[in-house]
Design an enzyme around this catalytic site. Structure first.
Site, short mmCIF file in Angstrom:
data_model
loop_
_atom_site.label_atom_id
_atom_site.label_comp_id
_atom_site.label_asym_id
_atom_site.label_seq_id
_atom_site.Cartn_x
_atom_site.Cartn_y
_atom_site.Cartn_z
N ASP A 94 0.87 -1.16 0.00
CA ASP A 94 0.00 0.00 0.00
C ASP A 94 0.92 1.23 0.00
OD1 ASP A 94 -2.32 1.70 0.48
OD2 ASP A 94 -1.58 1.85 2.54
N ASP A 293 -1.36 -1.00 6.26
CA ASP A 293 -1.46 -0.48 7.63
C ASP A 293 -2.84 0.04 8.01
OD1 ASP A 293 -1.31 1.81 5.88
OD2 ASP A 293 -0.84 3.02 7.65
N ASP A 297 -6.98 -1.46 4.06
CA ASP A 297 -6.12 -2.55 3.60
C ASP A 297 -6.54 -3.90 4.15
OD1 ASP A 297 -4.44 -0.71 2.25
OD2 ASP A 297 -3.39 -0.27 4.11
#
Length: 416
Positions: A94, A293, A297
């Protein structure tokens, strides 16, 4: 193991019957003496074949691996993830908060039409007032610095992966990305040049619309983590494919990826679309690890073969991840995968020696070369060999071990 026990019981029984016959027919022993000697052979086979070494080969290595990982702040939730991590072919990151620090600062406020710079900033800050997103914090900090007056929004609605919608002082306010503006059929053609200019600088842009008309752009810059480039380089050295998966726009994502060394960028992806991207990769035969995180996600972390959660992230992400990095250091992604590979090598080594032991010792016991006492001793030694081999994992060296230790020492020194 399900077949091992019946095989050994059969071998022990055959040994007993064979030696009973042989002792009576060849050595002319009495029934009692032949029975006693044959029973000792059978007992030796059962003792030497006690599957301790095979049984502890895997858990002993996994326990050592989990303990070693904990020393470096890499928490492996179970042996399942150790097994999967060694097969990883693709690592997806990400962007915001994972590859970048997640501490963006507002760099530009571009008003449009009759709106002023302060009005754009004020409306954007009010719209994001109740949000926990890093961009919201950046907006509120900028608004605080410019001392604009903030009121409360009403009819607030968060639109995942797109932005927010609310009412401010009777005005309908939209704050978000291009997708949101397209959904609400708000034309941003006249803003495209400004958007391109900002995004080519690696800045994240947020569009503001009031009462169905574009009002301005807010741009924020988030810098990559110091460990990001080194982590990506380490993964590439392990011949792993590295990609970035983000909801941010293509230009900004490419600019950040270029700084870090990532070539494959998948941008403009909504949270639920991240899952589809991972499924597609898995369908191509790839074993995927997802590093993230945030709450957005979590679905992708769950879908990936191995979810790696950053310890500084949300609780949802940490609960979903199969591997949790306690420190906010992306080099630990490399360390975690390397640790999994070393742990699996220990498991395979343990199984190899346990198997060799059984292949040699069981026939020896069946041929009466071992009495029960020696058989029991040999069995204990085999178990000790497996445990000792697993314990050696504690002394394993990793690619980023030295730099991590140095960093920790520096932090301790600074604290003193």
């Amino acid at each position: 193991m399900a077949k091992f026990v019946p095989i050994i019981l059969t071998a022990a029984s055959i040994s007993f019957v064979a030696w009973l016959y042989y002792n009576i027919a060849v050595y002319d022993q009495s029934l009692f003496e032949a029975f006693s000697n044959s029973f000792l052979v059978m007992l030796a086979v059962l003792l030497v074949a006690c599957p301790c070494a095979l049984g502890i080969a895997t858990p002993a290595a996994i326990l050592a691996g989990v303990g070693k990982g904990a020393e470096y702040g890499v928490l492996l939730r179970s042996g399942e993830y150790v097994e999967k991590a060694r097969k990883i072919t693709t690592v997806i990151f990400d962007k915001t908060g994972t590859l970048t620090k997640g501490e963006p600062s507002v760099t530009d406020v571009k008003p449009f039409g009759k709106f002023t710079e302060n009005e754009v900033l004020r409306l954007a800050a009010i719209a994001e007032k109740g949000s926990e997103h890093p961009l919201a914090e950046a907006l509120l900090k900028k608004a605080s610095q410019t001392e604009v007056r903030l009121t409360d929004a009403t009819e607030f609605e968060a639109l995942p992966g797109r932005g927010v919608q609310c009412t401010v002082e009777g005005k309908t306010v939209l704050l978000g990305n291009r997708t949101l503006m397209q959904e609400k059929m708000i034309s941003i053609e006249l803003l495209q040049d400004t958007l391109a200019q900002l995004e080519n600088q690696g800045k994240t842009t947020i569009l503001l619309a009031v009462n169905g008309k574009p009002a301005g752009i807010v741009a924020a810059m988030d810098t990559p983590k110091e460990s990001a480039s080194e982590a990506v380089s380490g993964l590439k050295e392990m011949s792993l494919e590295v990609a970035m998966l983000t909801g941010d726009n293509e230009r900004t994502a490419q600019a950040v990826a270029k700084q870090i060394g990532i070539k494959e960028v998948i941008a403009n992806v909504l949270p639920w679309q991240k899952v589809e991207v991972i499924k597609k990769m898995q369908a191509e035969g790839k074993v995927v690890a997802m590093v993230g995180d945030g709450i957005n996600d979590a679905p992708a972390l769950a879908q990936a073969d191995v979810g790696i959660a950053i310890g500084s992230g949300t609780d949802v992400a940490k609960e979903t991840g199969g591997i949790v990095l306690v420190k906010d250091d992306l080099r630990d992604v490399v360390l975690g995968i390397e640790l999994s590979k070393k742990t699996m090598r220990k498991i395979n080594t343990n199984l190899f020696w346990a198997l060799i032991y059984n292949v040699v010792m069981i026939p020896a016991a069946a041929l009466a070369f071992l009495n029960p006492m020696w058989a029991a001793g040999a069995m204990a030694i085999s178990s000790l060999t497996v445990v000792t081999n697993s314990a050696l994992l504690k002394f394993a060296k990793f690619k980023f071990e030295k730099s991590n230790v140095s960093a920790n020492q520096a932090k301790k020194g600074g604290a003193m």
